[in-house]
Design an enzyme around this catalytic site. Structure first.
Site, PDB file in Angstrom:
ATOM      1  N   SER A 166      38.396  76.871  43.323  1.00 35.57           N
ATOM      2  CA  SER A 166      39.178  78.105  43.471  1.00 35.57           C
ATOM      3  C   SER A 166      38.464  79.295  42.852  1.00 35.57           C
ATOM      4  O   SER A 166      38.883  80.428  43.072  1.00 35.57           O
ATOM      5  CB  SER A 166      40.577  77.954  42.874  1.00 35.57           C
ATOM      6  OG  SER A 166      40.553  77.280  41.667  1.00 35.57           O
ATOM      7  N   HIS A 211      39.872  75.565  50.623  1.00 36.93           N
ATOM      8  CA  HIS A 211      40.668  75.841  49.426  1.00 36.93           C
ATOM      9  C   HIS A 211      42.154  75.649  49.701  1.00 36.93           C
ATOM     10  O   HIS A 211      42.795  76.504  50.329  1.00 36.93           O
ATOM     11  CB  HIS A 211      40.377  77.271  48.928  1.00 36.93           C
ATOM     12  CG  HIS A 211      41.042  77.602  47.634  1.00 36.93           C
ATOM     13  ND1 HIS A 211      41.549  78.851  47.344  1.00 36.93           N
ATOM     14  CD2 HIS A 211      41.294  76.840  46.548  1.00 36.93           C
ATOM     15  CE1 HIS A 211      42.073  78.829  46.131  1.00 36.93           C
ATOM     16  NE2 HIS A 211      41.931  77.629  45.633  1.00 36.93           N
ATOM     17  N   GLU A 229      42.420  78.286  52.626  1.00 34.95           N
ATOM     18  CA  GLU A 229      41.375  79.300  52.826  1.00 34.95           C
ATOM     19  C   GLU A 229      40.093  78.569  53.232  1.00 34.95           C
ATOM     20  O   GLU A 229      39.615  77.692  52.516  1.00 34.95           O
ATOM     21  CB  GLU A 229      41.147  80.099  51.538  1.00 34.95           C
ATOM     22  CG  GLU A 229      42.334  80.993  51.180  1.00 34.95           C
ATOM     23  CD  GLU A 229      42.146  81.762  49.860  1.00 34.95           C
ATOM     24  OE1 GLU A 229      42.685  82.868  49.757  1.00 34.95           O
ATOM     25  OE2 GLU A 229      41.466  81.246  48.938  1.00 34.95           O
ATOM     26  N   ASN A 245      43.585  84.891  45.315  1.00 35.82           N
ATOM     27  CA  ASN A 245      43.406  85.144  43.884  1.00 35.82           C
ATOM     28  C   ASN A 245      42.847  86.532  43.595  1.00 35.82           C
ATOM     29  O   ASN A 245      42.860  86.976  42.450  1.00 35.82           O
ATOM     30  CB  ASN A 245      42.528  84.057  43.247  1.00 35.82           C
ATOM     31  CG  ASN A 245      43.346  82.815  42.948  1.00 35.82           C
ATOM     32  OD1 ASN A 245      44.566  82.885  42.772  1.00 35.82           O
ATOM     33  ND2 ASN A 245      42.689  81.677  42.913  1.00 35.82           N
TER      34      ASN A 245
END
Ligand code: NAI
Length: 504
Positions: A123, A144, A156, A194
């Protein structure tokens, strides 16, 4: 459609929280799955755990008993890496350490077939860096998943500098065939979620630090006005402050100290104190037995109002008008709502006292953004310093007549929900500008990965890109900080009169 065949053998390395979840997802989709961990017995234990979890779904009638058996039969614990030699896709979910991951992929490259796709669930590490040094870096990509992998729909698909676009498409189609909602992203710090989510935490933390309101009030505003599932304080208490603060620091450092991502001293202090949130019994809130959750602040008024005047177009605030239990008179004007001596308006990112002075208004009440004014339960307001008691009471009474709880914030620019959404859209716009992901994929990622009620770019378009850019300009002017500078792409779209979803 180039999804991997259902019979293709998949390997998952790392049988922790993520690896076990990913193995379950692949087995549920029909693949034979090999699960490997360097802790002896860990893979077998993880499969037992999956079996128990599926058992609970059988008890609830959500899964047929023979289906549970078939899924578990497709999962195989293995102890030697050589057994992965004939796999079509190998997904790594081991410890988050660049050198360890690089070493593992080098080893895999030596034993797997030429057609094997290598994927990392990292991540925070760069896919480009993990792939560097491989003989065939083009076959390494990021895949991800979000925690818990069997539940969260988003995946992702992360491409590094060398990644083969055809393989990115294969992983995309495969994730979709597994029932997930995949998005494409280039390997940049934080990928999509993120990175774009940082302001959700950062703006609430800043408001708390500045004493605009307390945690319970800000959380209630994010839920009951913003339409988010949780406010920033309850959410970071759940995620764990050690984890959330570390992600913020890593994104901040990776963007060379861009103040948009600046970590918060308030959160650092919690980490320093060991108050990690729910898991340690205390974070912003106290989770010890018998502890009372603080209630959000609200103010009420006994004033009676029987009519109000709408001057001009109130923009998104128009949706509030049918809820007002007063007669509404309309006339031309600059988007103001008048009741008695009070003037109400949607915030434009200026402080109430500043706007009152600059626009020659008295008794000004600024209203925060709501995701949907037709159904919101709560709203934040702020007042100009000159406001009379009568005007304040009348303004609050008008909003109360619409069934809203009213939370008074200190005179803070952009209030709570509006500044948060403006900054989410701002970071999202830069993510499009830097060609990391498409506007549609960013909006989808934020809905499917972190449950936002709407993608930040579509939401900004609903409010208007010009007003959102103006909010950011005003925030930047008030704070004198680069943090709030509007993305070049927002300015360009406003100048062109175009939107994000016009993009090819
Ligand atoms: P975890 O600590 O629960 O599991 C890691 C597992 O990998 C452990 O069972 C460990 O024994 C095993 N392992 C470590 N080094 C190994 C090696 N060299 N070979 C074989 N097995 C090895 O960690 P978690 O949370 O499952 O995370 C794994 C990866 O997924 C990390 O890269 C993390 O950044 C990423 N990730 C984590 C998320 C989360 O919410 N926990 C979300 C998305 C990605």
């Amino acid at each position: 459609m180039s999804a991997l065949d259902r019979n293709a053998k998949i390997a998952v390395i790392g049988a922790g929280a993520m690896g076990a979840g990913i193995a379950q997802v692949a087995a549920q989709a029909g693949h034979p799955v090999l699960l490997l961990d360097n802790r002896p017995g860990a893979a077998a234990q993880a499969i037992d755990g999956i079996d128990r979890q599926l058992g609970k779904r059988v008890e609830k009638g959500k899964l047929a008993a023979d289906e549970r058996g078939a899924i578990v039969a497709r999962l195989h614990a293995v102890e030697a890496i050589e057994t992965l030699a004939d796999c079509t896709l190998i997904i790594e979910a081991i410890v988050e350490n660049l050198e360890v991951k690089r070493g593992l992929f080098k080893q895999l490259e030596g034993l797997c077939g030429d057609d094997c796709i290598l994927a990392s669930n990292t991540s925070s590490l760069s896919i480009t860096s993990i792939a560097a040094g491989l003989q065939r870096p083009e076959r390494l990509l990021g895949l991800h998943f979000f925690n818990p992998a069997p539940v969260m729909p988003l995946v992702e698909i992360v491409s590094g500098l060398a990644s083969d676009p055809a393989l990115a498409q294969t992983l995309f189609d495969t994730a979709r065939a597994w029932g997930k909602q995949p998005v494409h992203t280039r390997s940049t710090p934080g990928f999509i979620v993120n990175r774009v989510a940082r302001p959700f935490y950062a703006e609430s933390l800043r408001l708390l630090q500045e004493g605009a309101a307390d945690c319970a009030t800000l959380d209630a505003l994010m839920r009951e006005a913003g339409g988010f599932a949780m406010g920033a304080f309850e959410l970071t208490d759940l995620i764990g402050h050690d984890v959330n603060y570390a992600v913020t620091c890593s994104v901040f450092d990776a963007y060379y100290g861009d103040t948009r991502f600046q970590p918060s001293l308030i959160q650092k202090e919690l980490v320093d104190a060991g108050r990690f949130g729910r898991k340690s019994g205390r974070g912003f809130y106290d989770y010890s037995e018998g502890a009372q959750r603080p209630q959000p602040q609200q103010i009420s008024s006994d004033a009676s109002v029987d009519s109000c005047v709408v001057e001009g177009d109130l923009g998104v605030l128009n949706d509030l008008l049918p809820r007002l239990k007063t007669s509404v008179i309309t006339r031309d004007g600059k988007g103001l709502l008048r009741v008695g001596d009070a003037v109400l308006a949607l915030s434009d990112g200026r402080m109430a006292s500043q706007r009152a002075k600059e626009d020659g208004l008295r008794n000004l009440i600024l209203i925060d953004l709501a995701f949907d004014y037709a159904s919101a339960k709560r709203i934040a307001i702020s007042c100009s310093a000159d406001i009379s008691t009568d005007a304040r009471e009348q303004g609050i009474a008008l909003l109360q007549s619409a069934g809203l709880q009213v939370s008074l914030l200190s005179d803070t620019p952009g209030l709570a929900v509006l500044r948060t959404v403006a900054m989410l859209a701002n970071v999202a716009a830069d993510t499009v500008l830097h060609d990391v992901a498409s506007a549609a994929d960013i909006d989808l990622a934020m809905r499917a990965g972190v449950n936002y009620p709407q993608g930040p770019l579509a939401w900004a378009e609903r409010i208007g890109l010009a007003p959102i850019t103006q909010v950011l300009d005003h925030l930047q002017a008030s704070y004198g900080e680069e943090r709030y500078r509007p993305s070049l792409l927002l300015r360009r779209k406003v100048a062109e009169g175009s939107t994000f979803h016009d993009q090819p």
